[in-house]
Every structure is written in structure tokens, then in C-alpha cells.
Design a protein around this motif. Structure first.
Motif, PDB file in Angstrom:
ATOM      1  N   HIS A 146       0.830  -1.205   0.000  1.00  0.00           N
ATOM      2  CA  HIS A 146       0.000   0.000   0.000  1.00  0.00           C
ATOM      3  C   HIS A 146       0.867   1.259   0.000  1.00  0.00           C
ATOM      4  N   GLU A 147       1.922   1.250   0.794  1.00  0.00           N
ATOM      5  CA  GLU A 147       2.817   2.402   0.829  1.00  0.00           C
ATOM      6  C   GLU A 147       3.484   2.613  -0.534  1.00  0.00           C
ATOM      7  N   ALA A 148       3.844   1.502  -1.163  1.00  0.00           N
ATOM      8  CA  ALA A 148       4.452   1.608  -2.501  1.00  0.00           C
ATOM      9  C   ALA A 148       3.456   2.181  -3.503  1.00  0.00           C
ATOM     10  N   ALA A 149       2.182   1.771  -3.387  1.00  0.00           N
ATOM     11  CA  ALA A 149       1.158   2.284  -4.297  1.00  0.00           C
ATOM     12  C   ALA A 149       0.936   3.781  -4.084  1.00  0.00           C
ATOM     13  N   LYS A 150       0.957   4.229  -2.820  1.00  0.00           N
ATOM     14  CA  LYS A 150       0.782   5.657  -2.548  1.00  0.00           C
ATOM     15  C   LYS A 150       1.938   6.467  -3.130  1.00  0.00           C
ATOM     16  N   ALA A 151       3.153   5.948  -3.009  1.00  0.00           N
ATOM     17  CA  ALA A 151       4.316   6.643  -3.572  1.00  0.00           C
ATOM     18  C   ALA A 151       4.223   6.704  -5.096  1.00  0.00           C
ATOM     19  N   ALA A 152       3.784   5.582  -5.684  1.00  0.00           N
ATOM     20  CA  ALA A 152       3.644   5.552  -7.145  1.00  0.00           C
ATOM     21  C   ALA A 152       2.558   6.503  -7.617  1.00  0.00           C
ATOM     22  N   ARG A 153       1.482   6.625  -6.805  1.00  0.00           N
ATOM     23  CA  ARG A 153       0.404   7.541  -7.185  1.00  0.00           C
ATOM     24  C   ARG A 153       0.894   8.979  -7.191  1.00  0.00           C
ATOM     25  N   ALA A 154       1.724   9.330  -6.220  1.00  0.00           N
ATOM     26  CA  ALA A 154       2.253  10.695  -6.166  1.00  0.00           C
ATOM     27  C   ALA A 154       3.026  11.028  -7.433  1.00  0.00           C
ATOM     28  N   LYS A 155       3.804  10.061  -7.907  1.00  0.00           N
ATOM     29  CA  LYS A 155       4.567  10.301  -9.145  1.00  0.00           C
ATOM     30  C   LYS A 155       3.654  10.347 -10.356  1.00  0.00           C
ATOM     31  N   ALA A 156       2.667   9.424 -10.378  1.00  0.00           N
ATOM     32  CA  ALA A 156       1.803   9.323 -11.554  1.00  0.00           C
ATOM     33  C   ALA A 156       0.888  10.521 -11.707  1.00  0.00           C
ATOM     34  N   THR A 157       0.570  11.219 -10.611  1.00  0.00           N
ATOM     35  CA  THR A 157      -0.341  12.366 -10.687  1.00  0.00           C
ATOM     36  C   THR A 157       0.393  13.696 -10.718  1.00  0.00           C
ATOM     37  N   ALA A 158       1.719  13.651 -10.716  1.00  0.00           N
ATOM     38  CA  ALA A 158       2.504  14.886 -10.782  1.00  0.00           C
ATOM     39  C   ALA A 158       2.409  15.492 -12.178  1.00  0.00           C
TER      40      ALA A 158
ATOM     41  N   THR B  21       5.292  10.694 -16.388  1.00  0.00           N
ATOM     42  CA  THR B  21       5.485  10.046 -17.691  1.00  0.00           C
ATOM     43  C   THR B  21       4.575   8.833 -17.789  1.00  0.00           C
ATOM     44  N   GLU B  22       4.521   8.260 -18.968  1.00  0.00           N
ATOM     45  CA  GLU B  22       3.736   7.051 -19.170  1.00  0.00           C
ATOM     46  C   GLU B  22       4.277   5.926 -18.304  1.00  0.00           C
ATOM     47  N   ALA B  23       5.576   5.892 -18.114  1.00  0.00           N
ATOM     48  CA  ALA B  23       6.185   4.862 -17.258  1.00  0.00           C
ATOM     49  C   ALA B  23       5.731   5.025 -15.806  1.00  0.00           C
ATOM     50  N   ASP B  24       5.578   6.283 -15.361  1.00  0.00           N
ATOM     51  CA  ASP B  24       5.094   6.537 -14.006  1.00  0.00           C
ATOM     52  C   ASP B  24       3.664   6.016 -13.843  1.00  0.00           C
ATOM     53  N   ARG B  25       2.832   6.269 -14.859  1.00  0.00           N
ATOM     54  CA  ARG B  25       1.438   5.818 -14.770  1.00  0.00           C
ATOM     55  C   ARG B  25       1.354   4.301 -14.810  1.00  0.00           C
ATOM     56  N   THR B  26       2.203   3.678 -15.618  1.00  0.00           N
ATOM     57  CA  THR B  26       2.223   2.206 -15.665  1.00  0.00           C
ATOM     58  C   THR B  26       2.696   1.631 -14.336  1.00  0.00           C
ATOM     59  N   ALA B  27       3.703   2.260 -13.749  1.00  0.00           N
ATOM     60  CA  ALA B  27       4.209   1.795 -12.449  1.00  0.00           C
ATOM     61  C   ALA B  27       3.128   1.901 -11.379  1.00  0.00           C
ATOM     62  N   TYR B  28       2.318   2.968 -11.467  1.00  0.00           N
ATOM     63  CA  TYR B  28       1.226   3.142 -10.494  1.00  0.00           C
ATOM     64  C   TYR B  28       0.201   2.021 -10.640  1.00  0.00           C
ATOM     65  N   LYS B  29      -0.158   1.676 -11.862  1.00  0.00           N
ATOM     66  CA  LYS B  29      -1.109   0.586 -12.093  1.00  0.00           C
ATOM     67  C   LYS B  29      -0.560  -0.738 -11.574  1.00  0.00           C
TER      68      LYS B  29
END
Length: 474
Positions: A14-26, A30-38
């Protein structure tokens, strides 16, 4: 993996997902950030699925161990639930009453404070989840989400400030009635419940009626103007403090919850009962039903031609029947029809005097008072310890009330707040304060806000200075 390990894995995911969401919504995502969030969300969902499966498995294991252990002398319930084999089993789904939910929150808030004192922060919700109350935690979050959605607010997933306190979400306030009712005859009476919006409720009520009547052809029609006054309620705070030793916090949440339940019933419910009947009313206390100026009053101590009792300590059955009838008619003659919302309220002395009264042949005069749900003159009887048995200048007086609860309003505010402290000094009324830190104790403070009102003053009849239920009457 054990359930604890799976939960730790879920937390990390869950913590990893929250960190990934912060990057994906910045803005620079990038597309890689959004893929990492998914991908992180998928990993978290898979971890959650494993935790749920493990919880189901352990619930079955606990239930099976309970059946086998009872027959074979295996682990007792405390050992099974608290980890007789080193683990804490998930509890089977439990339907808790209002006071059980409130006491559980208080117990969890208390334990949260202890963890904070030791340098480790654990929210009450996290503690409840760890001790097997995951379903209740989910329920609390759902209630908070509903409240946030209705008010257009952002949902706070922790439901708790850092000091270990917790605010019951608004939907939970409906269960406050349930947990207070066993000790509180005011709530047993069934007043109409209304919300206090921003701590207030205002409504005009008719003081005098308009005029109406049948008329003949071409005759003048009656004209009348009703007059009005106001129902005004302002939230009043009722607070109760339960103190526990720090050693008691080593108990399971279930045991600590049970301890708080018993204490809360007496501290909150009984004080509320007393105030809602007898408080004279102020900025901080409600105006009690029996202290209002417009209600129907009868004086049992009256003497002379208008006396209700020739001997106030030993009334005849005819005198008791007469005064009861007068109390009923005082309400119904005000154009308030008698319904099942009518109820008598009295203390145990008066009730037992009536219930034990016998005729010449030894038969009970009022046998309906000896039922599981006492009835007198066709209306239910509520019995409270908060009506005095030693009041008045003669110190043996009590009170008898008849109330149409359909005309009583109970306004409730936000809900119930639970807070904890290990540092406060508590004045317990003995002149010597309890120093929590020095005496290794904790205080659990619970607060609720409400007020009461009457739609029509004539809906209440009260007989004051009743002496026939006193032990000294013999």
C-alpha cells in the motif's frame, strides 16, 4: 506466511502504491510513471486478497478449535483469540451493540496512547485490526466515507488525530441511544429524535389555537389568531471519564471493552437521566422535563379540603386511583390523546409499594406491575434510580411522573468523542486529585452533546412530595 506477515506485506504494498500515485499524478508524470502506479495497485490488491483469504482461514480454524477444545479441554477462548499458539486469530463477524462499539473504541484509543508513550504510533483502527476487528474497522471507514460524501468533505482514512483520540462518525450516533438505554429511562421513553444542526434546533410552536366552528347560511365565520412561542435547543455537553491502570491495558481489547461498558452505563446514562428530568436548565445543562413551568403539577403533601391523601404515608387505593386519574386527565383534557407513547416514571420505592399492595383477601391490587414490563393504569412504567427516595424537607419524598413521549424532543449533535490521557490530573470529588502519570493510570474521556424540549407543556404531569413509597412509611 502467517497472517501478520501477510498484513505487513499488504502495508508495504500500500505504501508503494501511494508513492507511485504521487509520481503518476505529478505534472511531469510520464507514461512509465502511470504504468508503475497501475502495477503497484495490482500488487496491493493481490496482497489484500491474500490477507482476506488468510483471515477466512483463521476464522474457520478458530471456530474449529473452539468446537474441539470445548470437548477435549484444549485452549480456552482467551488463549485461542489472543494467540495460544503465538498468533492472533481473526474474530468471526460479531454484531456489537452500541455500547460495545463505543467501549471498543475507547479501549483501542487507550492502547494507542500507551504505544505513543513508548515511542511507537499505532492508531486505534490499526490496533483493532491487529486484534481481529477488521470488519468493524471497515464499517467505521464506510460510515466516515458516507459522512464525508454527504457533507462534500474529503475522507480522512485514519479517523483519528495523533493523540489517540477518535471521533465517532455521524451515522454511529444512532447507536448511542442503544448503549445508554438499559440505564436511562429518558431514552427508554422514546422521545422524538431530531438533529442539532450546528448545535442548534429552532421551531415555532403554537401557544394558543385558532378558532373554528360550523356556521349557517350567510352567517359570519369565526375568526381567530393563533399565538406562537418557540422550541429552542442548544447542544449541551455530557462527559464521562473512566480511569484504568496502565497494567489493565495489557488485557485484550475484548476484556478492556467489557470493563469500559459497565462503567460507561453508570457514568453517562444515569447522569443524563437525572439532568433530563430534574435539571433547572442553563447554558451547560438541559432544562429537565419536570422543572418546566407549564407542566401539570400535583402536590402530594397538600393538606385540607384539596388534599389528595388523608395520610401521605399510607394512601388508600381509592386515593391512589384518583390521583393517577387526575394526572391522566390533566394531559388528555389539553387535547392530547392518550396513546402508547404515554409512560409513568418512578423510582423503585414507589413501584414496589404499588406492586406489593394487596387487598383484603391477599390478592395483588395492581398485578400488572409484577410483569416483566410493568404497566399501571394502562400505560407502561419506567423505573429509575435517579428519582429520589429521600428528597424534600422531610427527606423521605419522591416523584411520580406521567409523560407523553410523543411530545418530547431529543436533539442530538455530532456523535460521541473518545479521548485519552496519561498526563492529566483528575478531580474525583474527594479533594485529592488523581495524578495519572504519577499513579500509573490512564483516563478515557467520552463526550456527547444533546438537548431536550417539549412540544406542548401540558404533555407532562408530575406528582411531587410523594411519601408513600418511602421505607419510613412503615
Amino acid at each position: 506466511m502467517t497472517l501478520a506477515e501477510l498484513r505487513a506485506k499488504l502495508k508495504a504494498a500500500h505504501e508503494a502504491a501511494k508513492a507511485a500515485r504521487a509520481k503518476a499524478t505529478a505534472d511531469a508524470a510520464t507514461e512509465a510513471d502511470r504504468t508503475a502506479y497501475k502495477d503497484a495497485l495490482t500488487a496491493a490488491e493481490q496482497a489484500l486478497s491474500l490477507v482476506k483469504d488468510a483471515e477466512r482461514d483463521e476464522a474457520l480454524e478458530a471456530a474449529t478449535a473452539g468446537a474441539a477444545g470445548g470437548a477435549a479441554g484444549g485452549l480456552d477462548l482467551q488463549q485461542r483469540n489472543e494467540g495460544g499458539d503465538g498468533r492472533v486469530y481473526a474474530r468471526p463477524e460479531e454484531k456489537m451493540t452500541g455500547i460495545q462499539e463505543v467501549a471498543l473504541l475507547g479501549a483501542a484509543a487507550a492502547k494507542s496512547r500507551v504505544f505513543a508513550g513508548n515511542g511507537t504510533f499505532k492508531s486505534p483502527l490499526e490496533i483493532m485490526a491487529e486484534e481481529g476487528y477488521e470488519r468493524f474497522v471497515d464499517t467505521l471507514k464506510q460510515r466516515a466515507m458516507q459522512k464525508a460524501a454527504v457533507r462534500g468533505q474529503k475522507f480522512n482514512s485514519t479517523l483519528t488525530p495523533a493523540d489517540g483520540g477518535i471521533l465517532m462518525p455521524t451515522p454511529q450516533s444512532s447507536t448511542i441511544i442503544g448503549f445508554l438505554r438499559p440505564e436511562n429511562t429518558f431514552l427508554q421513553g422514546g422521545p422524538k429524535r431530531v438533529p442539532l444542526v450546528s448545535g442548534q434546533f429552532n421551531q415555532p410552536r403554537g401557544a394558543t389555537g385558532s378558532t373554528a366552528g360550523y356556521v349557517g347560511e350567510a352567517a359570519k365565520k369565526p375568526v381567530g389568531s393563533p399565538t406562537f412561542n418557540n422550541i429552542s435547543m442548544r447542544s449541551k455537553k455530557l462527559a464521562g471519564i473512566v480511569m484504568v491502570t496502565m497494567e489493565a491495558l495489557a488485557w485484550s481489547l475484548a476484556d478492556l471493552r467489557a470493563y469500559l461498558e459497565d462503567d460507561l452505563r453508570s457514568t453517562l446514562a444515569q447522569n443524563m437521566d437525572l439532568a433530563c428530568y430534574f435539571s433547572v436548565g442553563s447554558d451547560t445543562t438541559p432544562n429537565g422535563l419536570l422543572k418546566r413551568s407549564g407542566i401539570n403539577r400535583f402536590n402530594a403533601a397538600a393538606t385540607g379540603a384539596g388534599a389528595y391523601f388523608a395520610n401521605p404515608k399510607a394512601p388508600t387505593v381509592a386515593e391512589l386511583d384518583r390521583v393517577a386519574t387526575l394526572m391522566i386527565l390533566a394531559i388528555t383534557d389539553a387535547n392530547i390523546p392518550a396513546t402508547d407513547r404515554f409512560a409513568w416514571t418512578m423510582n423503585y420505592h414507589l413501584m414496589r409499594y404499588l406492586a406489593d399492595a394487596r387487598g383484603a383477601n391477599g390478592q395483588y391490587i395492581y398485578p400488572e406491575l409484577n410483569q416483566a414490563q410493568p404497566i399501571w393504569k394502562g400505560f407502561k412504567v419506567l423505573v429509575t434510580t435517579q428519582f429520589p427516595s429521600n428528597g424534600g424537607t422531610t427527606t423521605d419524598e419522591s416523584t411520580l411522573a406521567l409523560i407523553d413521549w410523543g411530545n418530547v424532543l431529543y436533539g442530538e449533535d455530532e456523535g460521541l468523542t473518545v479521548k485519552t490521557s496519561t498526563e492529566a490530573s483528575i478531580d474525583v470529588g474527594t479533594g485529592t486529585p488523581v495524578l495519572l502519570f504519577q499513579q500509573n493510570m490512564m483516563a478515557v474521556l467520552m463526550e456527547m452533546r444533546h438537548d431536550i424540549a417539549l412540544q406542548r407543556d401540558a404533555a407532562v404531569s408530575v406528582l411531587e412530595h410523594a411519601r408513600w413509597g418511602s421505607l419510613s412509611a412503615s
